[in-house]
Scaffold this active site. Structure first.
Site, PDB file in Angstrom:
ATOM      1  N   HIS A 159      32.683  36.653  46.835  1.00 17.35           N
ATOM      2  CA  HIS A 159      32.839  37.721  47.832  1.00 17.35           C
ATOM      3  C   HIS A 159      31.633  37.854  48.755  1.00 17.35           C
ATOM      4  O   HIS A 159      31.748  38.272  49.897  1.00 17.35           O
ATOM      5  CB  HIS A 159      33.181  39.039  47.142  1.00 17.35           C
ATOM      6  CG  HIS A 159      34.588  39.031  46.659  1.00 17.35           C
ATOM      7  ND1 HIS A 159      34.922  38.704  45.367  1.00 17.35           N
ATOM      8  CD2 HIS A 159      35.748  39.215  47.318  1.00 17.35           C
ATOM      9  CE1 HIS A 159      36.221  38.711  45.255  1.00 17.35           C
ATOM     10  NE2 HIS A 159      36.761  39.017  46.411  1.00 17.35           N
ATOM     11  N   GLU A 211      48.579  34.980  44.790  1.00 13.10           N
ATOM     12  CA  GLU A 211      47.243  34.390  44.620  1.00 13.10           C
ATOM     13  C   GLU A 211      47.025  33.864  43.207  1.00 13.10           C
ATOM     14  O   GLU A 211      45.902  33.539  42.821  1.00 13.10           O
ATOM     15  CB  GLU A 211      46.150  35.381  45.035  1.00 13.10           C
ATOM     16  CG  GLU A 211      46.251  36.761  44.447  1.00 13.10           C
ATOM     17  CD  GLU A 211      45.174  37.718  44.961  1.00 13.10           C
ATOM     18  OE1 GLU A 211      44.206  37.284  45.598  1.00 13.10           O
ATOM     19  OE2 GLU A 211      45.323  38.922  44.692  1.00 13.10           O
ATOM     20  N   ASP A 215      41.918  32.928  45.667  1.00 12.06           N
ATOM     21  CA  ASP A 215      42.195  32.988  44.233  1.00 12.06           C
ATOM     22  C   ASP A 215      43.220  31.931  43.825  1.00 12.06           C
ATOM     23  O   ASP A 215      43.116  31.352  42.743  1.00 12.06           O
ATOM     24  CB  ASP A 215      42.701  34.381  43.838  1.00 12.06           C
ATOM     25  CG  ASP A 215      41.537  35.330  43.630  1.00 12.06           C
ATOM     26  OD1 ASP A 215      40.584  34.933  42.935  1.00 12.06           O
ATOM     27  OD2 ASP A 215      41.562  36.445  44.171  1.00 12.06           O
ATOM     28  N   CYS A 247      46.218  35.402  54.001  1.00 14.86           N
ATOM     29  CA  CYS A 247      44.970  36.129  54.272  1.00 14.86           C
ATOM     30  C   CYS A 247      43.785  35.507  53.544  1.00 14.86           C
ATOM     31  O   CYS A 247      42.677  36.040  53.596  1.00 14.86           O
ATOM     32  CB  CYS A 247      45.111  37.605  53.927  1.00 14.86           C
ATOM     33  SG  CYS A 247      45.464  37.901  52.201  1.00 14.86           S
TER      34      CYS A 247
END
Ligand code: PEP
Ligand code: MG
Length: 589
Positions: free
Chosen positions: A205, A447, A471, A518
């Site tokens: 992240h 994901e 993911d 996304c």
């Protein structure tokens, strides 16, 4: 993405040797600046480390006073906290009065150190010992020791860590072991030239945040980089995944030219960024923005976003000591909706777990947090958090500011989880009515491979699907997205992941359910033709990439895109896919 092995290479320039650290590219661009090695414990000023004319007894008294103040602080905090958070403060109070910690502090003070220097030494030593045990439980305790150490030091006059990050001089090249997503949100992009990390990975992240902030970043450089001296000139090459320390002037000049060229090609794309992205054969492809923070919504509008395709709500839950109330959440979401009225706004439900813990919910120590209580699994275990967030979102939908408000359910792995979620959703006052009136749509993130395999069943329960390829790649390839040793394997362009994307698009097609993407791959213009060819209908990218993605869509012809997708799906390995995309890119000339 270049897959160099981490390590250090010496390269003789014309006059001066340059040290090259090779790692992994984490955020594109070139950053030139002066190194600042970030210490997760407060840096002690000279006067804090020197004892002056005080005696060891006086320093010991100062330590005891600081300890009493921290104790009162922790007691006060626990009085206002939920039982779960109060437990964390209890652990911190136990550390504060831990006999080993006090003994080490005493030893350093007796040897002539100031109270602050003794605490600094003692906590650093304990953290090192805990980390060397290589055990998830002790590793997580070391963060608690650091926290207690910071509190003590702040009472002895040291600058808090977060403040250190906000007070860096312009053109700082930040070098660190790793940064937490929370650290990264404290960075001022106007002052940071780039980030170079000893560990971490491009899909962690922190890297996602760096890309959103437009900060060049490299990671996985190895521990030696932490020994570099503050103030040394260096270059972060975010494309090659390198840190170049002490470069000769010619090299700096070359990199400054490359920076210029990047700026110019961006400027050309930005001219048309606010216009819709239409393929050569006439299909409009909405290009929305991934937003991690309220401030980024404005950046997204300016970059030409057609809406928000992913608002990660973790920021709202992480930077506080108790969960946000319904009203706080409503106001935060409203502020974002108000930045782009009349456009779609996609808000993802809290996705904690993995590398995204929240401080006030005691999460069990998990040996494999990425395979544990994450996303919807976590929310179904904490239905009170889920209900509050849904209540705030239904209230927002009733305001009718966004053209459509979309709720995105993270980390779904089973159809059953989606059903359980929908049961809770339908009990929220006004939720069912808003969905029936088309004010609110419910989407599932795809994901996890199991979700892609069951995408058709899932699509029948929800209004849209959104592929989270960060993911999806990590779980498909069994490679931790935050582990620098295997980060090179985690790519959404791997043919295995492409097959799951194709499967999801097919499920969307047969059920007439829109499929968006996304994951970070949507921000890479070289991948745009492939994604459209696989059947993706909507792209959500980081704000700085939006002009380039719209430009890439305008170069696409869907028939050609499908041919590219078919060829990529037949590839045996990622190298073939990369070659195919590079050829296509060169063909555009
Ligand atoms: C993803 O996994 O692709 C995604 C968009 O979610 P996050 O990166 O926040 O896990
Ligand atoms: Mg995800």
């Amino acid at each position: 993405m270049i897959r160099s092995r981490a390590g250090l290479h010496a390269h003789e320039g014309d006059r001066l040797p340059v040290k090259i650290y090779a790692g992994l590219p984490a955020a594109p661009g070139v950053g030139i600046g002066r190194i600042h090695v970030y210490q997760p414990l407060p840096v002690l000023l000279e006067e804090e480390t020197q004892r002056g004319d005080t005696s060891p007894e006086e320093e010991w008294q100062r330590y005891l006073e600081a300890r009493a103040k921290v104790d009162r602080e922790l007691q006060r905090l626990s009085e206002h906290a939920s039982p779960l958070i109060a437990d964390i403060f209890l652990v911190h109070r136990e550390i504060l009065f831990d006999a080993t910690l006090s003994e080490i502090v005493r030893t350093y003070i007796d040897a002539g150190a100031s109270a602050a220097a003794a605490i600094h030494q003692a906590t650093t030593e304990l953290i090192k010992t805990f980390q060397s045990l290589n055990d998830a439980y002790f590793a997580s305790r070391s963060a608690d020791i650091r926290d207690v150490g910071q509190r003590l030091l702040v009472h002895l006059g040291a600058t808090p860590v977060a403040k250190q990050l906000t007070q860096l001089p312009p053109e700082t090249l930040l070098v660190a072991d790793d940064l937490t997503p929370f650290d990264t949100t404290h960075l001022d992009p106007a002052k940071i030239a780039g980030i170079a990390l000893a560990h971490s990975a491009p899909t962690a992240h922190t890297a996602i945040l760096a890309r959103s902030l437009g900060l060049p970043m490299v990671c996985g450089l190895g521990n030696d980089v932490l020994e570099e001296k503050d103030g040394t000139l260096a270059i972060v090459d975010g494309g090659q995944g390198q840190l170049l320390v002490d470069p000769p002037p010619e090299m700096v000049a070359n990199y400054r030219n490359a920076q210029e060229r990047l700026h110019r090609s961006r400027a050309a794309a930005e001219e048309h960024a606010r216009e819709p992205a239409v393929t050569r054969d006439g299909r409009t492809v909405p290009v929305l923005a991934n937003v991690n923070h309220a401030d980024e919504a404005l950046q997204a509008v300016e970059a030409g976003a057609d809406g928000v395709g992913l608002l990660r709500t973790e920021y709202l839950f992480q930077e506080r000591i108790a969960p946000p109330t319904v009203q706080t959440q409503f106001e935060a979401y409203l502020a974002i909706a108000a930045q782009m009225p009349g456009r779609p706004l996609t808000i993802r439900l809290l996705d904690v777990g993995g590398d995204k813990p929240i401080p006030y919910v005691a999460q069990p120590v998990e040996a494999n947090p990425f395979l544990g209580l994450r996303g919807i699994r976590f929310l179904l275990h904490h239905p009170e958090l889920l209900r509050d967030q849904l209540t705030a979102l239904v209230q927002l939908a009733q305001e009718r500011i966004a053209s459509e408000l979309r709720i995105l359910v993270p980390m779904v792995s089973l159809v059953r989880e989606l059903r359980e979620f929908l049961q809770i959703f339908q009990q929220i006052p006004g939720a069912r009515e808003c969905r029936e009136a088309g004010l609110l749509r419910v989407g599932a993130m795809i994901e996890v491979p199991s979700a892609a395999m069951m995408a058709e069943r899932m699509a029948r329960l929800v209004d849209y699907l959104s592929l989270g390829t960060n993911d999806l790649a990590q779980y498909t390839l069994a490679a931790d997205r935050s582990n620098s040793a295997v980060a090179g394997l985690v790519s959404a362009l791997d043919p295995t992941v492409l097959r799951l994307i194709a499967m999801t698009c097919q499920a969307g097609y047969v059920t007439d359910t829109p499929v968006a993407i996304c994951g970070e791959i949507a921000s890479d213009p070289a991948a745009t033709p492939l994604l459209l060819g696989l059947g993706i209908q909507e792209l959500s990218a980081i704000p700085p990439a939006i002009p380039l993605i719209k430009q890439a869509v305008r170069h696409c012809d869907l028939t050609q895109c499908r041919q590219i997708a078919e060829q990529a799906l037949r590839s045996a390995q990622i190298e073939d896919v990369l070659r195919l995309l590079a050829l296509e890119d060169a063909g555009k000339g």
